[in-house]
Design a protein around this motif. Structure first.
Motif, PDB file in Angstrom:
ATOM      1  N   THR A  10       0.766  -1.167   0.065  1.00 55.52           N
ATOM      2  CA  THR A  10      -0.146  -0.145   0.135  1.00 55.52           C
ATOM      3  C   THR A  10       0.984   1.370  -0.138  1.00 55.52           C
ATOM      4  N   GLN A  11       2.175   1.016   0.236  1.00 62.67           N
ATOM      5  CA  GLN A  11       2.978   2.308   0.493  1.00 62.67           C
ATOM      6  C   GLN A  11       3.281   2.763  -1.093  1.00 62.67           C
ATOM      7  N   THR A  12       3.114   2.046  -2.046  1.00 55.92           N
ATOM      8  CA  THR A  12       3.001   2.296  -3.354  1.00 55.92           C
ATOM      9  C   THR A  12       2.006   3.333  -3.800  1.00 55.92           C
ATOM     10  N   PHE A  13       1.066   3.775  -3.070  1.00 59.47           N
ATOM     11  CA  PHE A  13       0.134   4.768  -3.445  1.00 59.47           C
ATOM     12  C   PHE A  13       0.743   6.078  -3.075  1.00 59.47           C
ATOM     13  N   ASN A  14       1.488   6.131  -2.061  1.00 60.98           N
ATOM     14  CA  ASN A  14       2.384   7.366  -1.750  1.00 60.98           C
ATOM     15  C   ASN A  14       3.674   7.575  -2.998  1.00 60.98           C
ATOM     16  N   MET A  15       4.086   6.394  -3.449  1.00 59.86           N
ATOM     17  CA  MET A  15       5.010   6.761  -4.128  1.00 59.86           C
ATOM     18  C   MET A  15       4.785   7.219  -5.612  1.00 59.86           C
ATOM     19  N   VAL A  16       3.485   6.641  -6.001  1.00 60.90           N
ATOM     20  CA  VAL A  16       3.005   7.109  -7.188  1.00 60.90           C
ATOM     21  C   VAL A  16       1.853   8.287  -7.101  1.00 60.90           C
ATOM     22  N   ALA A  17       1.933   8.860  -6.141  1.00 60.78           N
ATOM     23  CA  ALA A  17       0.936   9.897  -5.813  1.00 60.78           C
ATOM     24  C   ALA A  17       1.245  11.316  -6.697  1.00 60.78           C
ATOM     25  N   SER A  18       2.503  11.512  -7.058  1.00 62.16           N
ATOM     26  CA  SER A  18       2.696  12.611  -7.852  1.00 62.16           C
ATOM     27  C   SER A  18       2.937  12.406  -9.086  1.00 62.16           C
ATOM     28  N   GLY A  19       2.882  11.041  -9.661  1.00 56.32           N
ATOM     29  CA  GLY A  19       2.844  10.849 -11.089  1.00 56.32           C
ATOM     30  C   GLY A  19       3.202   9.382 -11.269  1.00 56.32           C
ATOM     31  N   PRO A  20       2.959   8.574 -12.424  1.00 54.71           N
ATOM     32  CA  PRO A  20       3.468   7.383 -13.053  1.00 54.71           C
ATOM     33  C   PRO A  20       5.024   7.220 -12.438  1.00 54.71           C
ATOM     34  N   ARG A  21       5.082   5.882 -12.147  1.00 51.44           N
ATOM     35  CA  ARG A  21       6.538   5.411 -11.637  1.00 51.44           C
ATOM     36  C   ARG A  21       6.880   4.197 -12.357  1.00 51.44           C
ATOM     37  N   ASP A  22       8.028   3.640 -12.643  1.00 55.76           N
ATOM     38  CA  ASP A  22       8.284   2.494 -13.103  1.00 55.76           C
ATOM     39  C   ASP A  22       8.170   1.309 -12.224  1.00 55.76           C
ATOM     40  N   ARG A  23       7.393   0.318 -12.580  1.00 58.93           N
ATOM     41  CA  ARG A  23       7.017  -0.545 -11.751  1.00 58.93           C
ATOM     42  C   ARG A  23       8.287  -1.473 -10.899  1.00 58.93           C
ATOM     43  N   ASN A  24       9.286  -1.568 -11.875  1.00 53.41           N
ATOM     44  CA  ASN A  24      10.503  -2.304 -11.317  1.00 53.41           C
ATOM     45  C   ASN A  24      11.123  -1.540 -10.213  1.00 53.41           C
ATOM     46  N   SER A  25      11.211  -0.100 -10.262  1.00 55.35           N
ATOM     47  CA  SER A  25      11.706   0.820  -9.394  1.00 55.35           C
ATOM     48  C   SER A  25      10.854   0.731  -8.008  1.00 55.35           C
ATOM     49  N   ILE A  26       9.446   0.632  -8.004  1.00 48.66           N
ATOM     50  CA  ILE A  26       8.512   0.324  -7.217  1.00 48.66           C
ATOM     51  C   ILE A  26       8.866  -0.669  -6.622  1.00 48.66           C
ATOM     52  N   LEU A  27       8.996  -1.695  -7.275  1.00 48.77           N
ATOM     53  CA  LEU A  27       9.297  -3.127  -6.581  1.00 48.77           C
ATOM     54  C   LEU A  27      10.526  -3.070  -5.671  1.00 48.77           C
ATOM     55  N   SER A  28      11.617  -2.380  -6.344  1.00 44.11           N
ATOM     56  CA  SER A  28      13.001  -2.418  -5.790  1.00 44.11           C
ATOM     57  C   SER A  28      12.812  -1.485  -4.250  1.00 44.11           C
ATOM     58  N   GLU A  29      12.033  -0.585  -4.431  1.00 43.00           N
ATOM     59  CA  GLU A  29      11.823   0.597  -3.249  1.00 43.00           C
ATOM     60  C   GLU A  29      11.060  -0.185  -2.172  1.00 43.00           C
ATOM     61  N   LEU A  30      10.009  -1.056  -2.556  1.00 41.97           N
ATOM     62  CA  LEU A  30       9.126  -1.528  -1.836  1.00 41.97           C
ATOM     63  C   LEU A  30      10.010  -2.762  -0.931  1.00 41.97           C
ATOM     64  N   LEU A  31      10.989  -3.485  -1.658  1.00 42.81           N
ATOM     65  CA  LEU A  31      11.870  -4.574  -1.154  1.00 42.81           C
ATOM     66  C   LEU A  31      12.929  -3.810  -0.028  1.00 42.81           C
ATOM     67  N   GLU A  32      13.258  -2.937  -0.411  1.00 47.74           N
ATOM     68  CA  GLU A  32      14.486  -1.994   0.567  1.00 47.74           C
ATOM     69  C   GLU A  32      13.210  -1.453   1.761  1.00 47.74           C
ATOM     70  N   ARG A  33      12.400  -1.137   1.557  1.00 50.68           N
ATOM     71  CA  ARG A  33      11.467  -0.664   2.860  1.00 50.68           C
ATOM     72  C   ARG A  33      11.049  -1.928   3.553  1.00 50.68           C
ATOM     73  N   GLY A  34      10.830  -2.942   2.891  1.00 48.47           N
ATOM     74  CA  GLY A  34      10.428  -4.059   3.611  1.00 48.47           C
ATOM     75  C   GLY A  34      11.482  -4.802   4.371  1.00 48.47           C
ATOM     76  N   LYS A  35      12.478  -4.678   3.896  1.00 50.60           N
ATOM     77  CA  LYS A  35      13.812  -5.305   4.842  1.00 50.60           C
ATOM     78  C   LYS A  35      14.239  -4.508   5.879  1.00 50.60           C
ATOM     79  N   VAL A  36      13.836  -3.178   5.900  1.00 46.82           N
ATOM     80  CA  VAL A  36      14.089  -2.201   6.882  1.00 46.82           C
ATOM     81  C   VAL A  36      12.919  -2.659   7.864  1.00 46.82           C
ATOM     82  N   LEU A  37      11.748  -2.663   7.509  1.00 46.89           N
ATOM     83  CA  LEU A  37      10.449  -2.986   8.429  1.00 46.89           C
ATOM     84  C   LEU A  37      10.928  -4.331   9.238  1.00 46.89           C
TER      85      LEU A  37
END
Length: 124
Positions: free
Chosen positions: A35-62
Motif C-alpha cells: 500500500t506504500q506504493t500509493f504514496n510513491m505514485v501520488a505525484s505521477g506514474p513510476r516504473d514498476r521495477n523501481s517501485i518493487l525495488s523500493e518496496l523490497l528495501e523498505r520491507g527489509k528495514v521494516l
C-alpha cells in the motif's frame, strides 16, 4: 480410566483458524507493505521495477525493525501479486507496460477513513 481427563490431540476450531491465519500472514503483510506504493505514485506514474525495488528495501528495514513478522512478506513475487491485485481493484492503473499510476479510487483509499492500509492491518 474413564474418569481421567486427557488432553485432546485434535485441534479445535479456534486453533485451526489461528493456524490458517498465520499461514496467510506473509501475504497480508505483503499487501500492507505494497500500500506504500500509493504514496510513491501520488505525484505521477513510476516504473514498476523501481517501485518493487523500493518496496523490497523498505520491507527489509521494516522486517529488521520488527514491524513485519514474516521474512516471506518481503519477496518480489508477493509484492508483484499485491501490485497486480491493486490494479485489478482499480487503485492503480498500468501506464504502458512498465509504469503504474494512482487512480482516483487509489487516492480515496489512501486518504479515506479508515485507510486501505489500516483495513488490511485488521487481518494481522
Amino acid at each position: 480410566d474413564g474418569d481421567k481427563v486427557r488432553p485432546s490431540t485434535e485441534q479445535g476450531p479456534a486453533e485451526l483458524l489461528s493456524m490458517l491465519a498465520e499461514s496467510l500472514r506473509d501475504f497480508v503483510e505483503s499487501y500492507k507493505l505494497a500500500t506504500q506504493t500509493f504514496n510513491m505514485v501520488a505525484s505521477g506514474p513510476r516504473d514498476r521495477n523501481s517501485i518493487l525495488s523500493e518496496l523490497l528495501e523498505r520491507g527489509k528495514v521494516l522486517f529488521l525493525q520488527g514491524q513485519l513478522q514474516c521474512a516471506e512478506a518481503v519477496s518480489r513475487p508477493n509484492l508483484e501479486n499485491s501490485l497486480e491485485l491493486f490494479v485489478e481493484l482499480g487503485y492503480l492503473e498500468a501506464v504502458d507496460k512498465s509504469k503504474l499510476k494512482l487512480t482516483d479510487s487509489g487516492k480515496n483509499a489512501m486518504s479515506g477513513t479508515p485507510t486501505f492500509e489500516s483495513e488490511i492491518a485488521k487481518f494481522l
